[in-house]
Design a protein around this motif. Structure first.
Motif, PDB file in Angstrom:
ATOM      1  N   THR A 184       0.826  -1.208   0.000  1.00  0.00           N
ATOM      2  CA  THR A 184       0.000   0.000   0.000  1.00  0.00           C
ATOM      3  C   THR A 184       0.862   1.260   0.000  1.00  0.00           C
ATOM      4  O   THR A 184       0.353   2.366  -0.102  1.00  0.00           O
ATOM      5  CB  THR A 184      -0.902   0.024   1.241  1.00  0.00           C
ATOM      6  OG1 THR A 184      -0.070  -0.002   2.411  1.00  0.00           O
ATOM      7  CG2 THR A 184      -1.825  -1.185   1.260  1.00  0.00           C
ATOM      8  N   HIS A 185       2.175   1.063   0.191  1.00  0.00           N
ATOM      9  CA  HIS A 185       3.129   2.170   0.148  1.00  0.00           C
ATOM     10  C   HIS A 185       4.524   1.606  -0.115  1.00  0.00           C
ATOM     11  O   HIS A 185       4.701   0.379  -0.117  1.00  0.00           O
ATOM     12  CB  HIS A 185       3.085   3.015   1.438  1.00  0.00           C
ATOM     13  CG  HIS A 185       3.180   2.246   2.729  1.00  0.00           C
ATOM     14  ND1 HIS A 185       3.177   2.841   3.965  1.00  0.00           N
ATOM     15  CD2 HIS A 185       3.283   0.908   2.989  1.00  0.00           C
ATOM     16  CE1 HIS A 185       3.269   1.931   4.916  1.00  0.00           C
ATOM     17  NE2 HIS A 185       3.329   0.743   4.344  1.00  0.00           N
ATOM     18  N   THR A 186       5.483   2.489  -0.363  1.00  0.00           N
ATOM     19  CA  THR A 186       6.847   1.999  -0.609  1.00  0.00           C
ATOM     20  C   THR A 186       7.628   1.852   0.705  1.00  0.00           C
ATOM     21  O   THR A 186       8.766   1.394   0.692  1.00  0.00           O
ATOM     22  CB  THR A 186       7.603   2.946  -1.573  1.00  0.00           C
ATOM     23  OG1 THR A 186       7.305   4.303  -1.227  1.00  0.00           O
ATOM     24  CG2 THR A 186       7.216   2.683  -3.018  1.00  0.00           C
ATOM     25  N   SER A 187       7.002   2.191   1.842  1.00  0.00           N
ATOM     26  CA  SER A 187       7.712   2.116   3.135  1.00  0.00           C
ATOM     27  C   SER A 187       8.252   0.724   3.485  1.00  0.00           C
ATOM     28  O   SER A 187       9.293   0.646   4.154  1.00  0.00           O
ATOM     29  CB  SER A 187       6.810   2.653   4.245  1.00  0.00           C
ATOM     30  OG  SER A 187       6.451   3.992   3.979  1.00  0.00           O
ATOM     31  N   PRO A 188       7.580  -0.397   3.067  1.00  0.00           N
ATOM     32  CA  PRO A 188       8.182  -1.704   3.406  1.00  0.00           C
ATOM     33  C   PRO A 188       9.615  -1.851   2.891  1.00  0.00           C
ATOM     34  O   PRO A 188      10.394  -2.623   3.473  1.00  0.00           O
ATOM     35  CB  PRO A 188       7.241  -2.727   2.747  1.00  0.00           C
ATOM     36  CG  PRO A 188       6.315  -1.955   1.880  1.00  0.00           C
ATOM     37  CD  PRO A 188       6.264  -0.575   2.438  1.00  0.00           C
ATOM     38  N   TYR A 210      -0.537   0.129  -4.270  1.00  0.00           N
ATOM     39  CA  TYR A 210      -1.939  -0.221  -4.558  1.00  0.00           C
ATOM     40  C   TYR A 210      -2.809   0.042  -3.332  1.00  0.00           C
ATOM     41  O   TYR A 210      -2.432  -0.300  -2.215  1.00  0.00           O
ATOM     42  CB  TYR A 210      -2.036  -1.707  -4.917  1.00  0.00           C
ATOM     43  CG  TYR A 210      -1.158  -2.081  -6.094  1.00  0.00           C
ATOM     44  CD1 TYR A 210      -1.678  -2.164  -7.374  1.00  0.00           C
ATOM     45  CD2 TYR A 210       0.213  -2.322  -5.912  1.00  0.00           C
ATOM     46  CE1 TYR A 210      -0.867  -2.486  -8.453  1.00  0.00           C
ATOM     47  CE2 TYR A 210       1.036  -2.643  -6.984  1.00  0.00           C
ATOM     48  CZ  TYR A 210       0.483  -2.724  -8.253  1.00  0.00           C
ATOM     49  OH  TYR A 210       1.286  -3.035  -9.306  1.00  0.00           O
ATOM     50  N   ARG A 211      -3.954   0.656  -3.582  1.00  0.00           N
ATOM     51  CA  ARG A 211      -4.910   0.840  -2.485  1.00  0.00           C
ATOM     52  C   ARG A 211      -6.303   0.600  -3.023  1.00  0.00           C
ATOM     53  O   ARG A 211      -6.588   0.899  -4.176  1.00  0.00           O
ATOM     54  CB  ARG A 211      -4.814   2.260  -1.905  1.00  0.00           C
ATOM     55  CG  ARG A 211      -3.543   2.434  -1.115  1.00  0.00           C
ATOM     56  CD  ARG A 211      -3.424   3.785  -0.460  1.00  0.00           C
ATOM     57  NE  ARG A 211      -2.031   3.971  -0.044  1.00  0.00           N
ATOM     58  CZ  ARG A 211      -1.540   5.072   0.494  1.00  0.00           C
ATOM     59  NH1 ARG A 211      -2.329   6.118   0.684  1.00  0.00           N
ATOM     60  NH2 ARG A 211      -0.276   5.130   0.833  1.00  0.00           N
ATOM     61  N   ARG A 212      -7.177   0.093  -2.140  1.00  0.00           N
ATOM     62  CA  ARG A 212      -8.518  -0.234  -2.600  1.00  0.00           C
ATOM     63  C   ARG A 212      -9.376   1.017  -2.643  1.00  0.00           C
ATOM     64  O   ARG A 212     -10.346   1.135  -1.915  1.00  0.00           O
ATOM     65  CB  ARG A 212      -9.133  -1.273  -1.673  1.00  0.00           C
ATOM     66  CG  ARG A 212      -9.420  -2.524  -2.450  1.00  0.00           C
ATOM     67  CD  ARG A 212      -9.937  -3.610  -1.603  1.00  0.00           C
ATOM     68  NE  ARG A 212     -11.211  -4.061  -2.139  1.00  0.00           N
ATOM     69  CZ  ARG A 212     -11.745  -5.228  -1.837  1.00  0.00           C
ATOM     70  NH1 ARG A 212     -11.138  -6.042  -1.008  1.00  0.00           N
ATOM     71  NH2 ARG A 212     -12.905  -5.567  -2.376  1.00  0.00           N
ATOM     72  N   GLN A 224       2.118   5.721  -8.044  1.00  0.00           N
ATOM     73  CA  GLN A 224       3.547   5.564  -7.790  1.00  0.00           C
ATOM     74  C   GLN A 224       3.978   6.444  -6.630  1.00  0.00           C
ATOM     75  O   GLN A 224       3.497   7.564  -6.482  1.00  0.00           O
ATOM     76  CB  GLN A 224       4.354   5.933  -9.044  1.00  0.00           C
ATOM     77  CG  GLN A 224       3.943   5.065 -10.202  1.00  0.00           C
ATOM     78  CD  GLN A 224       5.012   4.956 -11.270  1.00  0.00           C
ATOM     79  OE1 GLN A 224       6.201   5.076 -10.991  1.00  0.00           O
ATOM     80  NE2 GLN A 224       4.579   4.725 -12.490  1.00  0.00           N
ATOM     81  N   GLN A 225       4.873   5.893  -5.849  1.00  0.00           N
ATOM     82  CA  GLN A 225       5.430   6.655  -4.730  1.00  0.00           C
ATOM     83  C   GLN A 225       6.939   6.681  -4.841  1.00  0.00           C
ATOM     84  O   GLN A 225       7.550   5.830  -5.496  1.00  0.00           O
ATOM     85  CB  GLN A 225       5.075   5.982  -3.389  1.00  0.00           C
ATOM     86  CG  GLN A 225       3.696   6.312  -2.886  1.00  0.00           C
ATOM     87  CD  GLN A 225       3.503   5.882  -1.434  1.00  0.00           C
ATOM     88  OE1 GLN A 225       4.146   4.946  -0.951  1.00  0.00           O
ATOM     89  NE2 GLN A 225       2.613   6.568  -0.732  1.00  0.00           N
ATOM     90  N   ILE A 226       7.518   7.658  -4.160  1.00  0.00           N
ATOM     91  CA  ILE A 226       8.969   7.648  -3.985  1.00  0.00           C
ATOM     92  C   ILE A 226       9.241   7.792  -2.498  1.00  0.00           C
ATOM     93  O   ILE A 226       8.781   8.737  -1.855  1.00  0.00           O
ATOM     94  CB  ILE A 226       9.651   8.780  -4.777  1.00  0.00           C
ATOM     95  CG1 ILE A 226       9.343   8.599  -6.266  1.00  0.00           C
ATOM     96  CG2 ILE A 226      11.156   8.760  -4.525  1.00  0.00           C
ATOM     97  CD1 ILE A 226      10.006   9.616  -7.151  1.00  0.00           C
TER      98      ILE A 226
HETATM   99  N1  PHE Z   1       4.097   5.686   3.656  1.00  0.00           N
HETATM  100  C1  PHE Z   1       3.409   6.931   3.938  1.00  0.00           C
HETATM  101  C2  PHE Z   1       2.172   7.015   3.017  1.00  0.00           C
HETATM  102  O1  PHE Z   1       2.055   6.248   2.106  1.00  0.00           O
HETATM  103  C3  PHE Z   1       4.279   8.118   3.651  1.00  0.00           C
HETATM  104  C4  PHE Z   1       5.459   8.204   4.579  1.00  0.00           C
HETATM  105  C5  PHE Z   1       6.673   7.627   4.235  1.00  0.00           C
HETATM  106  C6  PHE Z   1       5.355   8.828   5.808  1.00  0.00           C
HETATM  107  C7  PHE Z   1       7.755   7.706   5.093  1.00  0.00           C
HETATM  108  C8  PHE Z   1       6.430   8.928   6.651  1.00  0.00           C
HETATM  109  C9  PHE Z   1       7.625   8.346   6.285  1.00  0.00           C
HETATM  110  O2  PHE Z   1       1.300   7.815   3.258  1.00  0.00           O
END
Ligand code: PHE
Length: 354
Positions: A184-188, A210-212, A224-226
């Protein structure tokens, strides 16, 4: 009929057939019919043997004349037909060089990729390395190791796409009984990087998430995220502010300002949302920024010590900051695009502008 009469009528008949021939092959069969080895002229001349000796040279001379006349006529007709044939082929193959051509447009990078590359380049210039991770991710990396409690709402099947192995006899409408999901985010990728690399860590992570969500002007189910992550000794919130302020000025212009608003993320503490000053009203408030003078562009914070606990980094020695931004959103803010869906519809009349 005397042989001479026969020759004369043969000549007349042959001339008429030559004149009537409309193709080269018709003309050739006329030639064979009248002048060929088994043709009419040969047949008539077979009678010469029965003539009195003194008549034979006369007939011979006339027959030579007839042959010569017919051969000349055939040659002339042949030239005329060949010319007509060539003219016909030339006009059939004619290319109208005045017809305007069809313009071929050169290929180009999609705006989303242009912007993602631009952001990555800015961080490469700051000494960061590019890292990537899987789009099909484990719950552990997407949520647990990022300090989400088991009951966190983002874990619900209405927010997150879970991947289920239907061969395991699970039904589509059975709950989220799986560890596998679309991230759901690139944080993993923060966790994956820190698992294999001890600090100092400076990474920038572009990728699809991806998010529902139902697609609407400000949401896409896939985007897309960075992500950025810096872990080192003595990293402070000041480093985070300085880095992101620099990046925003690179992306939007030197005259833009940033502001950090307190926020919450499970994996950073403290956390903030970053706004950039509105480029249209320069901060005084307009329709584009909904009268606030500011545009929200990313989330960030100081890495929560609990996250370090999952990857064996000592929070007494190392600190870090992280941030995540949506590429489509940055594109929309930079080019005043009113609806994110325009970025994924593939309408070349729109995409060619960038
Ligand atoms: N992962 C968070 C989001 O998708 C964004 C984020 C990344 C916040 C890293 C803090 C640190 O909303």
């Amino acid at each position: 009929m005397s042989i001479i009469d026969e020759l004369q009528s043969l000549k007349a008949e042959a001339l008429a057939s030559i004149a009537d021939a409309e193709t080269l092959s018709q003309l050739d069969s006329v030639r064979v019919t009248f002048l060929g080895k088994k043709g009419s002229l040969t047949r008539v001349l077979r009678g010469v043997g029965f003539l009195p000796a003194e008549e034979r040279p006369v007939v011979g001379k006339i027959s030579n004349e007839v042959r010569a006349v017919l051969e000349a006529a055939i040659q002339e007709r042949q030239a005329a037909l060949a010319e007509a044939d060539l003219a016909a082929r030339v006009s059939a193959d004619a290319i109208d060089v005045t017809l305007p051509g069809r313009k071929r447009l050169p290929g180009r990078k999609h705006l989303i990729n242009q912007i993602a590359e631009e952001v990555v380049d800015i961080f490469l210039g700051l000494g960061y390395m590019v890292a990537e991770g899987p789009e099909v991710e484990l719950d552990h990396y997407n949520f647990t190791a990022l300090n989400h409690p088991p009951t966190h709402p983002a874990r619900s099947a209405t927010d997150t796409f879970y991947v289920r192995d239907l061969s395991q006899g699970l039904d589509e409408d059975q709950g989220p009984v799986t560890e596998v999901l679309l991230r759901t985010h690139t944080s993993p990728v923060q966790v994956r990087v820190m698992e294999r690399q001890k600090p100092p860590v400076y990474v920038i992570v572009p990728g699809r998430v991806y998010r529902r969500d139902i697609a609407d002007p400000s949401h896409l189910p896939q985007f897309q995220q960075i992500e950025g992550l810096a872990v080192d000794e003595g990293i402070t919130f000041g480093d985070l502010k300085g880095t992101l302020d620099y990046v925003c000025k690179e992306l939007f212009g030197r005259d833009r300002m940033t502001r950090f608003r307190p926020h919450f993320f499970p994996f950073t503490e403290p956390s903030a949302e970053v706004d950039v000053s509105c480029g249209i009203c320069a901060g005084s408030g307009c329709r584009f920024c909904k009268k606030t003078g500011w545009l929200e562009i990313l989330g960030c914070g100081i890495v929560d010590p609990n996250v370090f606990g999952y990857v064996d980094v000592d929070p007494e020695v190392h600190t870090g900051f992280a941030f995540g931004m949506g590429v489509e959103r940055i594109a929309a803010l930079r080019y005043d695009i009113p609806d994110l869906r325009m970025l994924v519809e593939g309408d070349m009349r729109f995409l060619r502008q960038f």
